[in-house]
Motif scaffolding. Structure first.
Motif, PDB file in Angstrom:
ATOM      1  N   LYS A 167       1.679   6.968  33.041  1.00 46.43           N
ATOM      2  CA  LYS A 167       2.270   5.967  32.144  1.00 46.43           C
ATOM      3  C   LYS A 167       3.628   6.424  31.640  1.00 46.43           C
ATOM      4  N   MET A 168       3.707   7.685  31.208  1.00 44.82           N
ATOM      5  CA  MET A 168       4.971   8.211  30.678  1.00 44.82           C
ATOM      6  C   MET A 168       6.079   8.117  31.734  1.00 44.82           C
ATOM      7  N   ALA A 169       5.725   8.434  32.979  1.00 43.50           N
ATOM      8  CA  ALA A 169       6.713   8.378  34.055  1.00 43.50           C
ATOM      9  C   ALA A 169       7.131   6.941  34.354  1.00 43.50           C
ATOM     10  N   GLN A 170       6.154   6.037  34.417  1.00 41.12           N
ATOM     11  CA  GLN A 170       6.454   4.637  34.713  1.00 41.12           C
ATOM     12  C   GLN A 170       7.313   4.013  33.618  1.00 41.12           C
ATOM     13  N   PHE A 171       7.104   4.416  32.384  1.00 36.74           N
ATOM     14  CA  PHE A 171       7.892   3.903  31.265  1.00 36.74           C
ATOM     15  C   PHE A 171       9.384   4.161  31.484  1.00 36.74           C
ATOM     16  N   HIS A 172       9.694   5.304  32.081  1.00 35.49           N
ATOM     17  CA  HIS A 172      11.097   5.655  32.341  1.00 35.49           C
ATOM     18  C   HIS A 172      11.546   5.286  33.759  1.00 35.49           C
ATOM     19  N   GLU A 176       8.324   7.969  40.955  1.00 33.52           N
ATOM     20  CA  GLU A 176       8.546   8.488  42.311  1.00 33.52           C
ATOM     21  C   GLU A 176       9.219   9.854  42.316  1.00 33.52           C
ATOM     22  N   ARG A 177       9.793  10.271  41.196  1.00 39.12           N
ATOM     23  CA  ARG A 177      10.453  11.574  41.165  1.00 39.12           C
ATOM     24  C   ARG A 177       9.444  12.727  41.241  1.00 39.12           C
ATOM     25  N   ILE A 178       8.171  12.431  40.996  1.00 47.25           N
ATOM     26  CA  ILE A 178       7.174  13.494  41.084  1.00 47.25           C
ATOM     27  C   ILE A 178       6.780  13.758  42.535  1.00 47.25           C
ATOM     28  N   TYR A 179       7.215  12.909  43.462  1.00 48.18           N
ATOM     29  CA  TYR A 179       6.853  13.083  44.864  1.00 48.18           C
ATOM     30  C   TYR A 179       7.734  14.148  45.515  1.00 48.18           C
ATOM     31  N   ASN A 180       7.672  15.321  44.937  1.00 51.88           N
ATOM     32  CA  ASN A 180       8.407  16.493  45.409  1.00 51.88           C
ATOM     33  C   ASN A 180       7.378  17.598  45.625  1.00 51.88           C
ATOM     34  N   GLU A 181       7.126  17.922  46.861  1.00 54.84           N
ATOM     35  CA  GLU A 181       6.011  18.810  47.189  1.00 54.84           C
ATOM     36  C   GLU A 181       6.156  20.188  46.549  1.00 54.84           C
ATOM     37  N   GLU A 182       7.344  20.764  46.606  1.00 55.85           N
ATOM     38  CA  GLU A 182       7.536  22.108  46.066  1.00 55.85           C
ATOM     39  C   GLU A 182       7.320  22.113  44.549  1.00 55.85           C
ATOM     40  N   PHE A 183       7.899  21.136  43.863  1.00 52.22           N
ATOM     41  CA  PHE A 183       7.739  21.058  42.409  1.00 52.22           C
ATOM     42  C   PHE A 183       6.279  20.879  42.032  1.00 52.22           C
ATOM     43  N   ILE A 188       2.290  21.420  38.703  1.00 52.23           N
ATOM     44  CA  ILE A 188       1.367  20.401  38.208  1.00 52.23           C
ATOM     45  C   ILE A 188      -0.059  20.954  38.174  1.00 52.23           C
ATOM     46  N   ARG A 189      -0.624  21.020  36.971  1.00 52.83           N
ATOM     47  CA  ARG A 189      -1.958  21.605  36.792  1.00 52.83           C
ATOM     48  C   ARG A 189      -2.968  20.630  36.207  1.00 52.83           C
TER      49      ARG A 189
END
Length: 264
Positions: A167-172, A176-183, A188-189
């Motif tokens: 939700k927090m991501a969609q609000f901004h 899609e910026r989380i679709y970074n495999e290395e990050f 992400i835990r």
């Protein structure tokens, strides 16, 4: 192995007096794996509530720190650390291993982010003293954006751990910026699975919705989650208490079932 958790904040609210003694009854009806315990400011100075919850025999893998801690951190208020110490002791008492923290929050939000950056290491050291993994959440921002703040934290603390909230991501508009495999693999835990129904930074729509009630693309999101082989937990936080104080157990169980379907 993935576990599906329910935030106690979805169950005990002002509408039912935040009555923690309701939790065992809810646990019997929920098709889930345990709770994420939300700490409330009114509990400070009352260790009896935490001891009472610890004696209920509930599964509580995760504790969500009281949200105003982030505001106090941003203001440079030393009281933030006293409250955080209480939260850590509470988490240890109920058997949790992971903490979720709003490192910034409220009206002050991320407007004094240098203070938040400085504070993180001290907070992490306190958490580790209690055997806890501290995760900073991608909380909504007034000045920048959650992902930009997470990247700044990563620069300062390359081994930092995050809780990611859909939700927090969609609000901004930056899911899609989380679709970074290395990050993802590095940081992400824990995941908060919530829907959002407004446009970008529509403050009037910042409610925590049940899955499918908003516009988050969960098909794409869970496709990436599966690709990453994510084995952490998922927490549902959607508010489910009616004005009369009744809890919509069926709606929460529908959310849990949807997550199970996505990760099957």
């Amino acid at each position: 192995m993935n576990r599906i958790l329910c935030s106690t904040g979805a169950l005990i609210t002002r509408r039912n007096g935040r009555n923690h003694r309701l939790l065992p009854g809810f646990a019997e009806k929920l098709d889930f794996d345990g709770f994420e315990l939300m700490i409330y400011q009114s509990w400070y100075g009352s260790g009896d509530i935490i001891d009472d919850i610890a004696g209920m025999g509930l599964v509580i893998p995760t504790v969500h720190c009281e949200k105003e801690i982030g505001e106090l951190v941003s203001e440079g208020n030393a009281q933030a650390y006293d409250r955080f110490e209480f939260d850590c002791k509470a988490a240890e008492t109920v058997g949790a291993k992971l903490l979720v923290l709003h490192l910034w929050n409220g009206l002050v939000s991320d407007s004094n982010f240098a203070e938040n950056l400085r504070a993180y290491d001290r907070l992490r050291n306190i958490a580790e003293k209690h055997g806890l993994l501290l995760t900073a959440e991608n909380v909504v921002c007034n000045v920048s954006s959650p992902m930009e703040r997470l990247l700044e934290l990563e620069t300062g603390y390359p081994d930092i751990s995050f809780t990611f909230d859909t939700k927090m991501a969609q609000f901004h508009g930056e899911l899609e910026r989380i679709y970074n495999e290395e990050f993802w693999q590095k940081h992400i835990r824990h995941l908060h699975i919530n829907d959002y129904g407004g446009g970008v930074k529509d403050w009037s729509a910042l409610q925590t919705l049940h899955i499918g009630s908003g516009n988050v693309d969960f098909d794409s999101f869970f496709g990436f989650v599966r690709k990453m082989g994510y084995n952490g937990d998922f927490t549902v936080e959607a508010a489910s208490v009616s004005p009369e104080g009744l809890v919509d157990i069926d709606k929460l169980n529908e959310d849990f079932l949807k997550i199970k379907g996505y990760i099957a």
